[in-house]
Design an enzyme around this catalytic site. Structure first.
Site, PDB file in Angstrom:
ATOM      1  N   LYS A  13       0.811  -1.217   0.000  1.00 17.65           N
ATOM      2  CA  LYS A  13       0.000   0.000   0.000  1.00 17.65           C
ATOM      3  C   LYS A  13       0.850   1.275   0.000  1.00 17.65           C
ATOM      4  O   LYS A  13       0.560   2.232  -0.720  1.00 17.65           O
ATOM      5  CB  LYS A  13      -0.921  -0.003   1.229  1.00 17.65           C
ATOM      6  CG  LYS A  13      -1.731   1.247   1.367  1.00 17.65           C
ATOM      7  CD  LYS A  13      -2.360   1.335   2.737  1.00 17.65           C
ATOM      8  CE  LYS A  13      -1.314   1.421   3.818  1.00 17.65           C
ATOM      9  NZ  LYS A  13      -1.526   2.359   4.869  1.00 17.65           N
ATOM     10  N   ARG A  88      -9.681   5.353  10.381  1.00 14.98           N
ATOM     11  CA  ARG A  88      -9.436   4.009  10.867  1.00 14.98           C
ATOM     12  C   ARG A  88     -10.612   3.468  11.668  1.00 14.98           C
ATOM     13  O   ARG A  88     -10.605   2.295  12.048  1.00 14.98           O
ATOM     14  CB  ARG A  88      -8.199   4.010  11.765  1.00 14.98           C
ATOM     15  CG  ARG A  88      -6.918   3.551  11.068  1.00 14.98           C
ATOM     16  CD  ARG A  88      -5.915   3.376  12.141  1.00 14.98           C
ATOM     17  NE  ARG A  88      -4.638   2.803  11.928  1.00 14.98           N
ATOM     18  CZ  ARG A  88      -3.599   3.341  11.318  1.00 14.98           C
ATOM     19  NH1 ARG A  88      -3.696   4.455  10.678  1.00 14.98           N
ATOM     20  NH2 ARG A  88      -2.441   2.728  11.338  1.00 14.98           N
ATOM     21  N   ARG A 127      11.338 -11.473   3.923  1.00  8.60           N
ATOM     22  CA  ARG A 127      12.026 -10.168   3.882  1.00  8.60           C
ATOM     23  C   ARG A 127      13.218 -10.161   4.842  1.00  8.60           C
ATOM     24  O   ARG A 127      13.140 -10.678   5.949  1.00  8.60           O
ATOM     25  CB  ARG A 127      11.010  -9.092   4.294  1.00  8.60           C
ATOM     26  CG  ARG A 127      11.581  -7.691   4.297  1.00  8.60           C
ATOM     27  CD  ARG A 127      10.485  -6.679   4.242  1.00  8.60           C
ATOM     28  NE  ARG A 127       9.695  -6.615   5.468  1.00  8.60           N
ATOM     29  CZ  ARG A 127       8.617  -5.854   5.604  1.00  8.60           C
ATOM     30  NH1 ARG A 127       8.178  -5.133   4.601  1.00  8.60           N
ATOM     31  NH2 ARG A 127       7.952  -5.839   6.742  1.00  8.60           N
ATOM     32  N   ARG A 160      13.708  -8.793  10.606  1.00  3.96           N
ATOM     33  CA  ARG A 160      13.175  -7.905  11.652  1.00  3.96           C
ATOM     34  C   ARG A 160      12.360  -8.723  12.636  1.00  3.96           C
ATOM     35  O   ARG A 160      11.644  -9.632  12.240  1.00  3.96           O
ATOM     36  CB  ARG A 160      12.253  -6.856  11.017  1.00  3.96           C
ATOM     37  CG  ARG A 160      12.993  -5.651  10.506  1.00  3.96           C
ATOM     38  CD  ARG A 160      12.102  -4.731   9.730  1.00  3.96           C
ATOM     39  NE  ARG A 160      10.718  -4.665  10.218  1.00  3.96           N
ATOM     40  CZ  ARG A 160       9.774  -3.922   9.649  1.00  3.96           C
ATOM     41  NH1 ARG A 160      10.056  -3.207   8.570  1.00  3.96           N
ATOM     42  NH2 ARG A 160       8.557  -3.889  10.121  1.00  3.96           N
ATOM     43  N   ARG A 171      -0.851  -8.857  13.426  1.00  2.00           N
ATOM     44  CA  ARG A 171      -1.046  -7.556  12.761  1.00  2.00           C
ATOM     45  C   ARG A 171      -2.177  -7.646  11.738  1.00  2.00           C
ATOM     46  O   ARG A 171      -2.964  -6.721  11.581  1.00  2.00           O
ATOM     47  CB  ARG A 171       0.258  -7.114  12.084  1.00  2.00           C
ATOM     48  CG  ARG A 171       1.217  -6.460  13.075  1.00  2.00           C
ATOM     49  CD  ARG A 171       2.655  -6.430  12.584  1.00  2.00           C
ATOM     50  NE  ARG A 171       2.858  -5.640  11.388  1.00  2.00           N
ATOM     51  CZ  ARG A 171       3.948  -5.727  10.606  1.00  2.00           C
ATOM     52  NH1 ARG A 171       4.906  -6.577  10.903  1.00  2.00           N
ATOM     53  NH2 ARG A 171       4.067  -4.973   9.551  1.00  2.00           N
TER      54      ARG A 171
END
Ligand code: AMP
Length: 218
Positions: A13, A88, A127, A160, A171
């Site tokens: 996004k 939100r 990642r 990470r 999440r």
């Protein structure tokens, strides 16, 4: 064009938002970026937001709504804007709608970039980032030339801590819980456009441009 963009973490996004704003020549207004800038500059607003942002909590509505409306009321947003990270919740959406109506405007389109959970999880867990310079890699699609060593600065390439499967699943579920009612709000108003986030960034951007050109024509 008054645009909103939604998308789960890992669906690309952020990259799309920057490209849309450039292509449409409208400001990209990210409430997360505004909070981070205020915190960096040590403003009163930054101090108020700090504990929420660092704790991953939502900033209370009286703070975030005033900040977002103040930003889109500025001169550079007169011919349009792309809001990212706001609204939100339904109260934020209602206040935004009221503010726009008072100015004879409305939301042109809500772009919702969608991607299935497993693809997102695979993207994020592959990642890797360089701890020294922040360069990003992907263990399957774009690994560093030497395992765990940054091509650019020789620093250590690591995963990470928030890119672990359990953290991502959490999440994603928080995102869905938050966004579902807001999406429903815009679906009822006929402005919600879902866009597949599958494939590379250029393909996704192509789909977004198609949706936007439909609006420009109508
Ligand atoms: P983001 O970069 O959009 O993930 O936002 C970072 C943080 O800023 C969030 O975790 C919240 O603490 C705060 N924030 C940003 N936008 C909003 C919003 N619309 N409502 C409440 N808090 C927000």
């Amino acid at each position: 064009m008054q645009l909103l963009i939604f998308g789960p973490p890992g669906a690309g996004k952020g990259t799309q938002a920057v490209r849309i704003a450039q292509a449409m020549e409208i400001p990209h207004v990210s409430t997360g970026d505004l909070f981070r800038a205020n915190m960096r500059d040590g403003t009163e607003l930054g101090k108020k937001a700090q504990e929420y942002v660092t704790g991953g909590e939502l900033v209370p509505n009286e703070i975030v709504i005033a900040m977002a409306l103040d930003r889109i009321g500025q001169a550079d947003c007169q011919k349009g804007f792309l809001l990212d990270g706001f609204p939100r919740d339904v109260e934020q959406a209602e206040q935004l709608e009221k503010w726009l109506l008072e100015r004879g405007k409305n939301i042109t389109a809500v772009l919702s970039v969608e991607l299935d959970d497993e693809t997102i999880i695979q993207r994020i867990i592959s990642r890797r980032v360089c701890r020294s310079c922040g360069a990003t890699y992907n263990v399957s699609a774009q690994p560093p030339k030497v395992e765990n060593v940054c091509d650019q600065c020789g620093g250590p390439v690591v995963q990470r801590p928030d890119d672990q499967r359990e953290v991502i699943e959490n999440r994603l579920s928080v995102y869905k819980k938050q966004t579902a009612p807001v999406e429903e709000f815009y679906r009822k108003r006929g402005v919600l456009k879902t866009i597949s986030g599958d494939g590379d960034m250029d393909s996704v951007f192509g789909r977004i441009q198609e949706v936007l050109s439909d609006f420009e024509r109508s």
